[in-house]
Design a protein around this motif. Sequence first.
Motif, PDB file in Angstrom:
ATOM      1  N   TYR A 133       0.917  -1.021  -0.042  1.00  0.00           N
ATOM      2  CA  TYR A 133       0.038  -0.009   0.101  1.00  0.00           C
ATOM      3  C   TYR A 133       0.803   1.273   0.141  1.00  0.00           C
ATOM      4  O   TYR A 133       1.619   1.397   1.018  1.00  0.00           O
ATOM      5  N   SER A 134       1.026   1.937  -1.074  1.00  0.00           N
ATOM      6  CA  SER A 134       2.043   3.120  -1.239  1.00  0.00           C
ATOM      7  C   SER A 134       1.779   4.224  -0.354  1.00  0.00           C
ATOM      8  O   SER A 134       0.831   4.278   0.349  1.00  0.00           O
ATOM      9  N   SER A 135       3.038   5.092  -0.255  1.00  0.00           N
ATOM     10  CA  SER A 135       2.887   5.975   0.627  1.00  0.00           C
ATOM     11  C   SER A 135       3.128   7.398  -0.254  1.00  0.00           C
ATOM     12  O   SER A 135       3.620   7.454  -1.426  1.00  0.00           O
ATOM     13  N   ASN A 136       2.503   8.533   0.347  1.00  0.00           N
ATOM     14  CA  ASN A 136       2.821   9.808  -0.188  1.00  0.00           C
ATOM     15  C   ASN A 136       3.901  10.617   0.202  1.00  0.00           C
ATOM     16  O   ASN A 136       4.166  11.598  -0.100  1.00  0.00           O
ATOM     17  N   VAL A 178       0.818   6.155   9.028  1.00  0.00           N
ATOM     18  CA  VAL A 178       0.116   5.421  10.311  1.00  0.00           C
ATOM     19  C   VAL A 178      -1.060   5.617   9.994  1.00  0.00           C
ATOM     20  O   VAL A 178      -1.820   4.448  10.685  1.00  0.00           O
ATOM     21  N   ARG A 179      -1.742   6.475   9.674  1.00  0.00           N
ATOM     22  CA  ARG A 179      -3.286   6.275   9.661  1.00  0.00           C
ATOM     23  C   ARG A 179      -3.644   5.406   8.388  1.00  0.00           C
ATOM     24  O   ARG A 179      -4.793   4.699   8.719  1.00  0.00           O
ATOM     25  N   ASN A 180      -3.063   5.350   7.515  1.00  0.00           N
ATOM     26  CA  ASN A 180      -3.303   4.281   6.449  1.00  0.00           C
ATOM     27  C   ASN A 180      -3.316   2.907   7.100  1.00  0.00           C
ATOM     28  O   ASN A 180      -3.972   2.104   6.849  1.00  0.00           O
ATOM     29  N   MET A 181      -2.535   2.875   7.778  1.00  0.00           N
ATOM     30  CA  MET A 181      -2.168   1.233   8.429  1.00  0.00           C
ATOM     31  C   MET A 181      -3.296   1.169   9.414  1.00  0.00           C
ATOM     32  O   MET A 181      -3.913  -0.127   9.607  1.00  0.00           O
ATOM     33  N   ALA A 217      -8.621  -1.854  10.199  1.00  0.00           N
ATOM     34  CA  ALA A 217     -10.056  -1.605  10.496  1.00  0.00           C
ATOM     35  C   ALA A 217     -10.836  -2.202   9.334  1.00  0.00           C
ATOM     36  O   ALA A 217     -12.005  -2.966   9.633  1.00  0.00           O
ATOM     37  N   LYS A 218     -10.249  -2.511   8.281  1.00  0.00           N
ATOM     38  CA  LYS A 218     -10.823  -3.328   7.285  1.00  0.00           C
ATOM     39  C   LYS A 218     -10.641  -4.746   7.406  1.00  0.00           C
ATOM     40  O   LYS A 218     -11.029  -5.669   6.456  1.00  0.00           O
ATOM     41  N   GLY A 219      -9.831  -5.228   8.358  1.00  0.00           N
ATOM     42  CA  GLY A 219      -9.353  -6.634   8.721  1.00  0.00           C
ATOM     43  C   GLY A 219      -8.337  -7.131   8.184  1.00  0.00           C
ATOM     44  O   GLY A 219      -7.960  -8.198   8.238  1.00  0.00           O
ATOM     45  N   VAL A 220      -7.446  -6.230   7.717  1.00  0.00           N
ATOM     46  CA  VAL A 220      -6.106  -6.591   7.071  1.00  0.00           C
ATOM     47  C   VAL A 220      -5.166  -6.471   8.410  1.00  0.00           C
ATOM     48  O   VAL A 220      -4.633  -5.403   8.853  1.00  0.00           O
ATOM     49  N   ASN A 221      -4.557  -7.536   8.875  1.00  0.00           N
ATOM     50  CA  ASN A 221      -3.753  -7.622  10.036  1.00  0.00           C
ATOM     51  C   ASN A 221      -2.252  -8.037   9.574  1.00  0.00           C
ATOM     52  O   ASN A 221      -1.325  -7.912  10.533  1.00  0.00           O
ATOM     53  N   ASP A 222      -2.170  -8.742   8.600  1.00  0.00           N
ATOM     54  CA  ASP A 222      -0.904  -9.322   8.127  1.00  0.00           C
ATOM     55  C   ASP A 222      -0.019  -7.900   7.225  1.00  0.00           C
ATOM     56  O   ASP A 222      -0.276  -7.950   5.989  1.00  0.00           O
ATOM     57  N   LEU A 223       0.308  -6.857   8.033  1.00  0.00           N
ATOM     58  CA  LEU A 223       1.029  -5.756   7.288  1.00  0.00           C
ATOM     59  C   LEU A 223       2.310  -5.426   8.356  1.00  0.00           C
ATOM     60  O   LEU A 223       2.302  -6.027   9.351  1.00  0.00           O
ATOM     61  N   TRP A 224       3.161  -4.612   7.406  1.00  0.00           N
ATOM     62  CA  TRP A 224       4.097  -4.060   8.137  1.00  0.00           C
ATOM     63  C   TRP A 224       4.451  -2.740   7.683  1.00  0.00           C
ATOM     64  O   TRP A 224       4.583  -2.348   6.305  1.00  0.00           O
ATOM     65  N   LEU A 225       4.732  -1.856   8.190  1.00  0.00           N
ATOM     66  CA  LEU A 225       5.072  -0.321   7.903  1.00  0.00           C
ATOM     67  C   LEU A 225       6.543  -0.280   7.982  1.00  0.00           C
ATOM     68  O   LEU A 225       7.262  -0.470   8.952  1.00  0.00           O
ATOM     69  N   VAL A 226       6.926  -0.066   6.481  1.00  0.00           N
ATOM     70  CA  VAL A 226       8.625   0.036   6.393  1.00  0.00           C
ATOM     71  C   VAL A 226       8.971   1.494   7.150  1.00  0.00           C
ATOM     72  O   VAL A 226       8.547   2.397   6.874  1.00  0.00           O
ATOM     73  N   PRO A 227       9.946   1.180   8.060  1.00  0.00           N
ATOM     74  CA  PRO A 227      10.258   2.425   8.944  1.00  0.00           C
ATOM     75  C   PRO A 227      11.342   3.256   8.589  1.00  0.00           C
ATOM     76  O   PRO A 227      11.604   4.473   8.760  1.00  0.00           O
ATOM     77  N   LYS A 285      10.539   4.151   2.948  1.00  0.00           N
ATOM     78  CA  LYS A 285      10.041   4.485   4.282  1.00  0.00           C
ATOM     79  C   LYS A 285       8.580   4.912   4.035  1.00  0.00           C
ATOM     80  O   LYS A 285       7.964   5.663   3.016  1.00  0.00           O
ATOM     81  N   GLY A 286       7.638   4.507   4.928  1.00  0.00           N
ATOM     82  CA  GLY A 286       6.118   4.625   4.870  1.00  0.00           C
ATOM     83  C   GLY A 286       5.181   4.096   3.978  1.00  0.00           C
ATOM     84  O   GLY A 286       4.059   3.881   4.373  1.00  0.00           O
ATOM     85  N   VAL A 287       5.917   2.995   3.208  1.00  0.00           N
ATOM     86  CA  VAL A 287       5.210   2.139   2.455  1.00  0.00           C
ATOM     87  C   VAL A 287       4.697   0.811   3.336  1.00  0.00           C
ATOM     88  O   VAL A 287       5.546   0.409   4.223  1.00  0.00           O
ATOM     89  N   ILE A 288       3.470   0.403   3.240  1.00  0.00           N
ATOM     90  CA  ILE A 288       2.927  -0.610   4.208  1.00  0.00           C
ATOM     91  C   ILE A 288       3.074  -1.910   3.268  1.00  0.00           C
ATOM     92  O   ILE A 288       2.282  -2.112   2.280  1.00  0.00           O
ATOM     93  N   SER A 289       3.957  -2.937   3.822  1.00  0.00           N
ATOM     94  CA  SER A 289       3.937  -4.065   3.302  1.00  0.00           C
ATOM     95  C   SER A 289       2.775  -5.152   3.545  1.00  0.00           C
ATOM     96  O   SER A 289       2.476  -5.263   4.620  1.00  0.00           O
ATOM     97  N   LEU A 290       2.159  -5.628   2.408  1.00  0.00           N
ATOM     98  CA  LEU A 290       1.103  -6.342   2.769  1.00  0.00           C
ATOM     99  C   LEU A 290       1.384  -7.770   2.212  1.00  0.00           C
ATOM    100  O   LEU A 290       0.634  -8.622   2.134  1.00  0.00           O
ATOM    101  N   GLY A 291       2.698  -8.230   1.791  1.00  0.00           N
ATOM    102  CA  GLY A 291       3.281  -9.504   1.606  1.00  0.00           C
ATOM    103  C   GLY A 291       4.252  -9.332   0.661  1.00  0.00           C
ATOM    104  O   GLY A 291       4.187  -8.882  -0.464  1.00  0.00           O
ATOM    105  N   LEU A 292       5.213 -10.628   0.803  1.00  0.00           N
ATOM    106  CA  LEU A 292       6.248 -10.640  -0.372  1.00  0.00           C
ATOM    107  C   LEU A 292       6.223 -12.169  -0.630  1.00  0.00           C
ATOM    108  O   LEU A 292       6.142 -13.077  -0.105  1.00  0.00           O
ATOM    109  N   PHE A 293       6.005 -12.266  -2.130  1.00  0.00           N
ATOM    110  CA  PHE A 293       5.940 -13.747  -2.561  1.00  0.00           C
ATOM    111  C   PHE A 293       6.864 -14.019  -3.604  1.00  0.00           C
ATOM    112  O   PHE A 293       7.327 -13.164  -4.439  1.00  0.00           O
ATOM    113  N   ALA A 294       7.138 -15.334  -3.527  1.00  0.00           N
ATOM    114  CA  ALA A 294       7.953 -15.905  -4.404  1.00  0.00           C
ATOM    115  C   ALA A 294       7.557 -16.028  -5.674  1.00  0.00           C
ATOM    116  O   ALA A 294       8.346 -15.979  -6.799  1.00  0.00           O
TER     117      ALA A 294
END
Length: 197
Positions: free
Chosen positions: A93-96, A103-106, A111-121, A126-135
Amino acid sequence: MVETKRLEQHQAPLYKESELETLVLVRDEEVAAMLEKQILLDNSAKQSATECYLVGDFANEDDAKKLSKVLSRYVWDVPVIASEVLRDFWVVYSSNGDWNQSVRNMETLRAKGVNDLWLVPSGSSKGVISLGLFATADGAEKRLKALSEKSIEAELIRRKKYRYGVKLIRSDGLSPIPDNLDGFKVGENISIRKIAC
């Protein structure tokens, strides 16, 4: 008259007589000696044939450059080369560029039920929210579809990972190279493998 000159030009020889080689008969013994000499020349050329090696297997280009500098004492040209070893597919989920907005996007995603995420610090993402890394692309596409069903507009980033090594071009074998690799430590063993030139 004009036609006669054209004929004369076409009938001129296609060679200069002074540049022609003279054919000479050679005895069988001389032919055998010439062939033997050619075989010796071919063998010496094979012995000094150039061989190429790839030294090191680094995830970091800077480590390969350090090794290149060390090896440049023994070999004139030691280029660092990269080889692509892996592709992966990153759903984000991209960042501006606004950390507070990220942080608000996270919070919105949770709230929409997405719990498997990580905010790139930090770093370039930086600021991009990772929603999964796939092979595989299929895994990433499934994740995108599941997010889309929750009205989340995620993006897919195709990434390439590289490994780095130093190319050695040698005609006299590898010595003294291996003896000087022992003192070079970068956190992993340094491999040497023969590659195509």
